[in-house]
Each structure stands twice: as C-alpha cells, then as structure tokens.
Design a protein around this motif. Structure first.
Motif, PDB file in Angstrom:
ATOM      1  N   VAL A  12      18.374  46.073  41.492  1.00  0.00           N
ATOM      2  CA  VAL A  12      18.635  44.696  41.899  1.00  0.00           C
ATOM      3  C   VAL A  12      18.557  44.612  43.423  1.00  0.00           C
ATOM      4  N   GLU A  13      17.845  43.618  43.892  1.00  0.00           N
ATOM      5  CA  GLU A  13      17.680  43.450  45.330  1.00  0.00           C
ATOM      6  C   GLU A  13      18.866  42.684  45.919  1.00  0.00           C
ATOM      7  N   LYS A  14      19.174  42.985  47.168  1.00  0.00           N
ATOM      8  CA  LYS A  14      20.263  42.288  47.854  1.00  0.00           C
ATOM      9  C   LYS A  14      19.981  40.790  47.921  1.00  0.00           C
ATOM     10  N   SER A  15      18.733  40.431  48.140  1.00  0.00           N
ATOM     11  CA  SER A  15      18.367  39.017  48.236  1.00  0.00           C
ATOM     12  C   SER A  15      18.600  38.293  46.910  1.00  0.00           C
ATOM     13  N   GLU A  16      18.382  38.995  45.795  1.00  0.00           N
ATOM     14  CA  GLU A  16      18.608  38.396  44.479  1.00  0.00           C
ATOM     15  C   GLU A  16      20.086  38.092  44.282  1.00  0.00           C
ATOM     16  N   ILE A  17      20.925  39.027  44.714  1.00  0.00           N
ATOM     17  CA  ILE A  17      22.373  38.833  44.613  1.00  0.00           C
ATOM     18  C   ILE A  17      22.804  37.648  45.470  1.00  0.00           C
ATOM     19  N   GLU A  30      34.644  27.470  45.985  1.00  0.00           N
ATOM     20  CA  GLU A  30      35.311  28.756  46.186  1.00  0.00           C
ATOM     21  C   GLU A  30      36.278  29.099  45.060  1.00  0.00           C
ATOM     22  N   GLN A  31      36.951  28.093  44.509  1.00  0.00           N
ATOM     23  CA  GLN A  31      37.896  28.363  43.427  1.00  0.00           C
ATOM     24  C   GLN A  31      37.198  28.887  42.173  1.00  0.00           C
ATOM     25  N   GLY A  32      35.959  28.485  41.975  1.00  0.00           N
ATOM     26  CA  GLY A  32      35.232  28.929  40.790  1.00  0.00           C
ATOM     27  C   GLY A  32      34.346  30.129  41.038  1.00  0.00           C
ATOM     28  N   PHE A  33      34.479  30.727  42.237  1.00  0.00           N
ATOM     29  CA  PHE A  33      33.624  31.857  42.602  1.00  0.00           C
ATOM     30  C   PHE A  33      34.410  33.160  42.542  1.00  0.00           C
ATOM     31  N   SER A  34      33.769  34.197  42.015  1.00  0.00           N
ATOM     32  CA  SER A  34      34.370  35.536  42.023  1.00  0.00           C
ATOM     33  C   SER A  34      33.267  36.577  41.920  1.00  0.00           C
ATOM     34  N   ILE A  35      33.571  37.765  42.372  1.00  0.00           N
ATOM     35  CA  ILE A  35      32.619  38.875  42.285  1.00  0.00           C
ATOM     36  C   ILE A  35      32.288  39.169  40.826  1.00  0.00           C
ATOM     37  N   ARG A  36      33.304  39.087  39.975  1.00  0.00           N
ATOM     38  CA  ARG A  36      33.101  39.378  38.549  1.00  0.00           C
ATOM     39  C   ARG A  36      32.139  38.359  37.905  1.00  0.00           C
ATOM     40  N   LYS A  37      32.337  37.068  38.227  1.00  0.00           N
ATOM     41  CA  LYS A  37      31.442  36.039  37.679  1.00  0.00           C
ATOM     42  C   LYS A  37      30.020  36.235  38.190  1.00  0.00           C
ATOM     43  N   LEU A  38      29.916  36.551  39.479  1.00  0.00           N
ATOM     44  CA  LEU A  38      28.596  36.763  40.074  1.00  0.00           C
ATOM     45  C   LEU A  38      27.894  37.941  39.418  1.00  0.00           C
ATOM     46  N   ALA A  39      28.635  39.030  39.199  1.00  0.00           N
ATOM     47  CA  ALA A  39      28.048  40.218  38.576  1.00  0.00           C
ATOM     48  C   ALA A  39      27.529  39.907  37.178  1.00  0.00           C
ATOM     49  N   ALA A  40      28.285  39.086  36.443  1.00  0.00           N
ATOM     50  CA  ALA A  40      27.856  38.722  35.087  1.00  0.00           C
ATOM     51  C   ALA A  40      26.569  37.907  35.123  1.00  0.00           C
ATOM     52  N   ILE A  41      26.448  37.029  36.115  1.00  0.00           N
ATOM     53  CA  ILE A  41      25.236  36.210  36.234  1.00  0.00           C
ATOM     54  C   ILE A  41      24.029  37.066  36.588  1.00  0.00           C
ATOM     55  N   VAL A  42      24.220  38.002  37.515  1.00  0.00           N
ATOM     56  CA  VAL A  42      23.109  38.868  37.950  1.00  0.00           C
ATOM     57  C   VAL A  42      22.801  39.923  36.902  1.00  0.00           C
ATOM     58  N   GLY A  43      23.820  40.265  36.088  1.00  0.00           N
ATOM     59  CA  GLY A  43      23.625  41.279  35.060  1.00  0.00           C
ATOM     60  C   GLY A  43      23.865  42.689  35.555  1.00  0.00           C
ATOM     61  N   ASP A  45      27.118  45.553  37.286  1.00  0.00           N
ATOM     62  CA  ASP A  45      28.536  45.852  37.414  1.00  0.00           C
ATOM     63  C   ASP A  45      29.047  45.270  38.736  1.00  0.00           C
ATOM     64  N   PRO A  46      30.302  44.790  38.791  1.00  0.00           N
ATOM     65  CA  PRO A  46      30.840  44.267  40.050  1.00  0.00           C
ATOM     66  C   PRO A  46      30.718  45.226  41.224  1.00  0.00           C
ATOM     67  N   MET A  47      30.789  46.526  40.951  1.00  0.00           N
ATOM     68  CA  MET A  47      30.681  47.502  42.023  1.00  0.00           C
ATOM     69  C   MET A  47      29.282  47.503  42.635  1.00  0.00           C
ATOM     70  N   THR A  48      28.300  47.084  41.865  1.00  0.00           N
ATOM     71  CA  THR A  48      26.940  46.991  42.396  1.00  0.00           C
ATOM     72  C   THR A  48      26.874  45.905  43.469  1.00  0.00           C
ATOM     73  N   ILE A  49      27.601  44.804  43.239  1.00  0.00           N
ATOM     74  CA  ILE A  49      27.666  43.735  44.247  1.00  0.00           C
ATOM     75  C   ILE A  49      28.254  44.292  45.537  1.00  0.00           C
ATOM     76  N   LEU A  50      29.334  45.058  45.409  1.00  0.00           N
ATOM     77  CA  LEU A  50      30.012  45.604  46.585  1.00  0.00           C
ATOM     78  C   LEU A  50      29.252  46.783  47.188  1.00  0.00           C
ATOM     79  N   HIS A  51      28.269  47.280  46.479  1.00  0.00           N
ATOM     80  CA  HIS A  51      27.393  48.293  47.065  1.00  0.00           C
ATOM     81  C   HIS A  51      26.478  47.629  48.103  1.00  0.00           C
ATOM     82  N   HIS A  52      26.042  46.432  47.817  1.00  0.00           N
ATOM     83  CA  HIS A  52      25.154  45.708  48.726  1.00  0.00           C
ATOM     84  C   HIS A  52      25.935  44.931  49.790  1.00  0.00           C
TER      85      HIS A  52
END
Length: 230
Positions: A12-17, A30-43, A45-52
């Motif tokens: 997964v590319e950083k730009s895609e995230i 902001e209230q409806g935003f979370s790393i977990r929700k974002l990870a689910a959308i991108v497909g 793991d949440p740790m992948t988001i925090l890797h980038h």
C-alpha cells in the motif's frame, strides 16, 4: 506473521492512505475519524497506517496539507497587496470547500509543504511592503489568524445576515445603552460576507502600508552610517 505485515506495508502506498484519510475526514469529521476506521477502508492493519505515518497527529497534519494542495495559490508577484489577497482568498475557498477539515489549520503552525509555500508568499509580501523582519513575522501570523478565523466563522454560520429571532433580540436592547448596535440592525439584516471579507482585507493592507510609512529610517538610527556619509 512479520513477513505478512511486511508484505502488507509494501503493498500500500503512502499516497493511497492519505487520499483515503482525507476522504474519510472530509466526510465524517474528526469525531468520525479513527486509525482503525481508516485501516478498514484501505484494507490493511492499523499498524500499517502508523508505519507510513508515525502518529495520528502526523496523519492529521498531512490531511490538512493535502486539502490545501487542492486549492490554487497563485505565485508571488511584484504587487504585495494582491499577493496577500490571493493567499487570503485561497484559504477562504479551502474553508468553503472542506469545512470539516479546515479547523486543522488552526492546530499547527504549518501543516507542511503547501502551507510553507503560502507563508513564503505572505512573508515576502510583508517584507516587500517595507516592514522590518520583526514586524513581518508578527503580522504574518496575525494575517493567518485573521484569515483563518474569518473563514472558520463563515463555516460556523456566524458571518451571515441575522434572522428574525436575532433581530427581535437586538430590538429588545436598551435604546440608549446599545445605540450603535440597534442602529446597525438594517445592515446586519443584509450583511454580505464577501463585502465584509474584502473590507477586512483592505483594512489589513492599509494598516500594513501605514505601518511601513511610519517605520523609522534605519540609516538615521545607525551612527556609523551617518558618520560614513560625511
């Protein structure tokens, strides 16, 4: 397990995230935003988001800068007044276009590359106007405080013509104590946000010009400069 995570990070590319993060934040706020929700959308793991993005704060800062990149900021010219107006209009347009993202620009001194491009134009304009660097630094931040504050007030519905209930409340004020407020009721009922913004920008620019005109001549304050001229 480690091998699987590594493959996911490479897949997964950083730009895609960032694109997905911006879309989620712009739609859910902001209230409806979370790393977990974002990870689910991108497909991923949440740790992948925090890797980038090393933290949620870093990601939010990137989202704000990503939004600003979608607004055209004209290049600097030799007309400092027009340059200030161009940057101000760009941020106001940003607020109108992405109201749920806009408040992030209050949170950081600069959101990233796009923000630095605009601030370079502003600082150049203020120096071109003839301000000392200490003045340009302070008024540069004051410029953003005004522009961002005005645009946010618009998104929150503050800068709009008053309604019937608001007029009734103002009419109920004591006529002697609130003479000016009551006198402005007709103007408040027909308030034009565009005109108010233009007037405010012109007032800021006139103030900068006036401050520059009254700036002491630096050569006259330097004894060595005066001695050398004889």
């Amino acid at each position: 397990m480690t091998e699987l995570k590594s493959r996911a990070r490479r897949g997964v590319e950083k730009s895609e995230i960032l694109d997905a993060a911006f879309t989620l934040f712009a739609s859910a706020g902001e209230q409806g935003f979370s790393i977990r929700k974002l990870a689910a959308i991108v497909g991923v793991d949440p740790m992948t988001i925090l890797h980038h993005f090393r933290s949620k704060e870093e990601l939010l800062r990137a989202i704000a800068d990503h939004a600003l990149r979608g607004v055209e900021i004209p290049a600097a010219t030799t007309n400092w007044q027009n340059d200030l107006k161009a940057v101000a209009n760009a941020y106001r347009m940003l607020a109108h276009r992405h109201p749920r993202v806009f408040h992030l620009h209050f949170r950081y001194n600069a959101t990233g590359p796009a923000d630095h491009i605009s601030s370079e134009i502003v600082y150049c304009a203020l120096r071109q106007a003839g301000l000392a660097d200490t003045q340009a630094a302070g008024l540069g931040l004051a410029f953003y405080a005004f522009v961002l504050g005005f645009a946010l007030a618009e998104t929150e519905g503050l800068l709009r013509p008053i309604g019937e209930s608001e007029e009734t409340e103002l009419q109920a004020l004591d006529a002697e104590t609130y003479k000016a407020t009551r006198a402005l009721i007709p103007a408040l009922k027909t308030l034009d946000p565009d005109a108010a913004f233009d007037d405010a920008m012109n007032a800021f620019i006139s103030g900068v010009a006036d401050l520059s005109r009254h700036r002491p001549d630096q050569s006259s304050l330097n004894p060595k400069s005066g001695a050398a001229s004889h």
